[in-house]
Design an enzyme around this catalytic site. Sequence first.
Site, short mmCIF file in Angstrom:
data_model
loop_
_atom_site.label_atom_id
_atom_site.label_comp_id
_atom_site.label_asym_id
_atom_site.label_seq_id
_atom_site.Cartn_x
_atom_site.Cartn_y
_atom_site.Cartn_z
N THR A 44 10.34 1.97 -4.07
CA THR A 44 10.15 0.56 -3.69
C THR A 44 10.82 -0.34 -4.73
O THR A 44 11.50 -1.31 -4.38
CB THR A 44 8.63 0.25 -3.64
OG1 THR A 44 8.05 1.11 -2.66
CG2 THR A 44 8.36 -1.19 -3.30
N SER B 130 -2.71 5.35 -0.62
CA SER B 130 -3.67 4.26 -0.39
C SER B 130 -4.69 4.69 0.65
O SER B 130 -4.32 5.22 1.70
CB SER B 130 -2.96 3.00 0.12
OG SER B 130 -2.00 2.58 -0.81
N ASN C 154 0.86 -1.18 0.00
CA ASN C 154 0.00 0.00 0.00
C ASN C 154 0.89 1.22 0.00
O ASN C 154 1.40 1.64 1.04
CB ASN C 154 -0.91 0.00 1.23
CG ASN C 154 -1.91 -1.13 1.16
OD1 ASN C 154 -2.88 -1.06 0.42
ND2 ASN C 154 -1.64 -2.20 1.91
N GLU C 155 1.11 1.75 -1.18
CA GLU C 155 2.02 2.89 -1.35
C GLU C 155 1.30 4.17 -0.93
O GLU C 155 0.08 4.17 -0.74
CB GLU C 155 2.45 2.98 -2.82
CG GLU C 155 3.21 1.76 -3.34
CD GLU C 155 4.62 1.62 -2.78
OE1 GLU C 155 4.98 2.32 -1.80
OE2 GLU C 155 5.38 0.77 -3.30
N PRO C 156 2.04 5.27 -0.78
CA PRO C 156 1.40 6.54 -0.42
C PRO C 156 0.20 6.82 -1.32
O PRO C 156 0.25 6.59 -2.54
CB PRO C 156 2.52 7.56 -0.64
CG PRO C 156 3.77 6.78 -0.37
CD PRO C 156 3.50 5.40 -0.90
#
Length: 638
Positions: free
Chosen positions: A177, A162, A158-160
Site C-alpha cells: 500500500t 483486519s 483495513n489491511e489483511p
Amino acid sequence: MSPDGIPQERIPVEVHADAAAGCATLARAIAELVRSRQAAGKPCVLGLATGSTPVPLYRELIRLHREEGLSFAHVTTFNLDEYHGLPEGHPQSYRVFMHEQFFRHVDFQPGANHLPDVSGPRDAIHGACLAYERAIREAGGIDLQVLGIGRTGHIGFNEPGSAPDSRTRLVTLDRLTRSDAARDFLGETNVPRHAVTMGVGTILEARRIVLLAWGHRKASVVARAVEEPPTDALPASLLQRHGDVRFVVDGAAAVELTRVRRPWLSGASVAWTPRTLRRAVCWLALRARRPVLKLLDEHYAEGGLADLLTQAGPAYDLNIRVFNEVQHTITGWPGGKPGADDRVRPERALPHPRRVLVLSPEPADCITGMGGTIERLVAQGHAVTVAALTSGNLAVSDEEAALAAGLVIDIAETLGEDGAEAWLGRRIQHLLTLRHERYDDSPEVRRMKGMIRRNEFRAALRQAGVAPSCVRFLQLPFYENGRYRQFRPGDADVDAVVALLAELAPHSVFVTGRGVDPASVAGSTWSVVARALERSPAPPDGPRSVWLYAASDHAWEPGEADMVVPLSPGELARRSEAIYQVRSQRSQTPLPAGAESAEPWKAAHDRDCALAGGYDALGLAEYAALEGFVRLAPDDPA
Ligand code: F6R
C-alpha cells in the site's frame, strides 16, 4: 465453489464499458437516494472514499449538481480514512483531497463533511476514533458506502488480518500500500506509516455498499474477493457477509472473473470466437500439463470444453488448429520479413523498411515493455522513432534531483563559472530543502527531474541502438500541468499526438496502456492515443498496424498474444541492463530480506520468461524470453 467445483460470484458484480459508465450509473443511484431522502424530509448519509478510483464519480456528481440541480445541502458525509502524521493542509491528506475533488464544488452545509480526526497527539487517537463511530451513529448510520479496493484487498485501510468486527482505529499501512502511494508523495520514504480507518465492522454496518474498481491491476483481487470464501486475509472478501453490496467494475478489472477469463467454466453458453477458442485450448493444455498436440477428447471433456469439442472437434483438429495459430504468432521480424510469404505471419512483409513509431507513456515504459523488439526493429533497418509522451518528472525522487543539482554546481565551479548554471543548481537544492512546507515540486525542480528522465531514457535507448536524434519528448500538457490522480487529458494532448502521427506517418505503431487504471499515467496516455489514432488516417504508402505491448504491471497469457518476439539470453540480458540504466525508477528503499524484488528490470524479465515458459509448456519452441503483443484491430474497443 458450486458443487461441480466451478467458482461462483458471491457478490453481484456489474461490469461496465469503462469507469465513466460505471460512475454515471452509481451517480444516478446516489442522486435518486439524495432526492428521495430530501423529499421525505430525512437526512442522507454517504460514506466516501479517496484514491483515484472514485474521482470520476465525484466529477459526475459535480456535473449533476451544476447541470441538473442536484443539491447536497441535506447530505452528511463520512470518509473512510485519513493518513496519520501529515501536517494540516498537506495536499495528500484526504481532507484536502476531498475538498479539492468534491466538497468545494457543491453545496454541502458547513460541518457536513467528516473525516477521521487525526489532529491530536497519538494517545488522543483512540478517543477520536470512538467519537467518529459515535458521530456516524448519531447521524443515523451510513445509507450508502462507496469503497475502492487496494491490491492487498484492503477496504478503507483495513489491511489483511483486519477482523470482520474491527472498528475505527489507528492502523499500520502495508508495504505494498505504501509503495502504491509512493508517487503521490514524491517518494516512498515520504509516505506516512499509519492511518486512521473505519473498521470492517463499521463498513459492514452501512445499509448499502458499492465497491468500485478500474483497470487490470485490480482484476485479480476483485476476482478473489468475489469468488473465494470470505477471509480476514482479504478484507474485501468480508463484504460477502453484507446483504446489499455490489461491485461496479470496468471490463479490465473484470478480466479475472471466471465468467470473463474462463467463460467455458461458468456454465453459461459460450460464443466461440477464434480468440476465445485459442485461449481456451491453451488454458486446457497448461492445466492438463500437456503440450497442445497431446490433448485428447477426454481432456476437453474434463476441462469443461465438451461443448467446444462438439462444435469444432475432435481434439485432433482443434489441437492442430490452435498449435498452428500459436506457432504463427512467433516471429523474429516484428516489422515484417521482406521476401517471405506473409500469409500466416503476424506482420506483412511490405513495406520494408517501414516507419515505426513506439509510444511510451513515461520514458522507459517502452523499454520494459518491448526493449528487445525495439533493438530488432532498428537492427532490421526500420526507421524507428521512440516518443515519450510525458516527461515522467513526477516519478523522480528528491534525492535524485539533489544529486543532479549538486553535479550542476560542481561542473559550474570546476569551469570557474558562477553564472546561471550554478545559480540554478543552488536554487533547486534550496527548493528541495523546503519539502516540509512545499509539497508540490516547483517548475524548476520538475524541469530538473524531467532532464534526469530524458537522459536516462537516451542512455537506455542507446543500448537498443536508437540514436538520440530518433527520440522525441512530447511532454503532453495534461501531465505537465497535472498531479497524480488528477490528470485530465484533453484536446491539446490529442492534437499533439495527431501532429506526431501526421508528421511521421508510421506503418507500425506500438502503444500500451489499454485496460490499465484510467487515472494512471499509462491509462491517461492510452485515452489520448486511442483518440489520436481514430483521428489519424493510415499512411499514404501502405496500411498501418497498431500493436499493444504489455504495460509494466501486466502480462499476456500464451494464447492471448498475436505476436511474440523471442529474446535470446544475450538480448534479454542487454534489455535488463538497459532498464537498469533508468536509475531514478529503481526501488528507493532496500527491500526486506526475502521480499520479492519489485525492480523494473526484474519484473519485465520475469514476465517475459513466464510467457516463454508458457510457449514451451504448450509444446512450441523453448526460448529464453518472449515479448508479447496484441494486435489492435480497427474494431477493437478502445
Ligand atoms: C481510500 C481507501 C482505499 C482505496 C484503495 C484504492 O479512502 O480507503 O481503500 O480505496 O487503496 O486506491 P485507488 O483508488 O487509488 O486505487
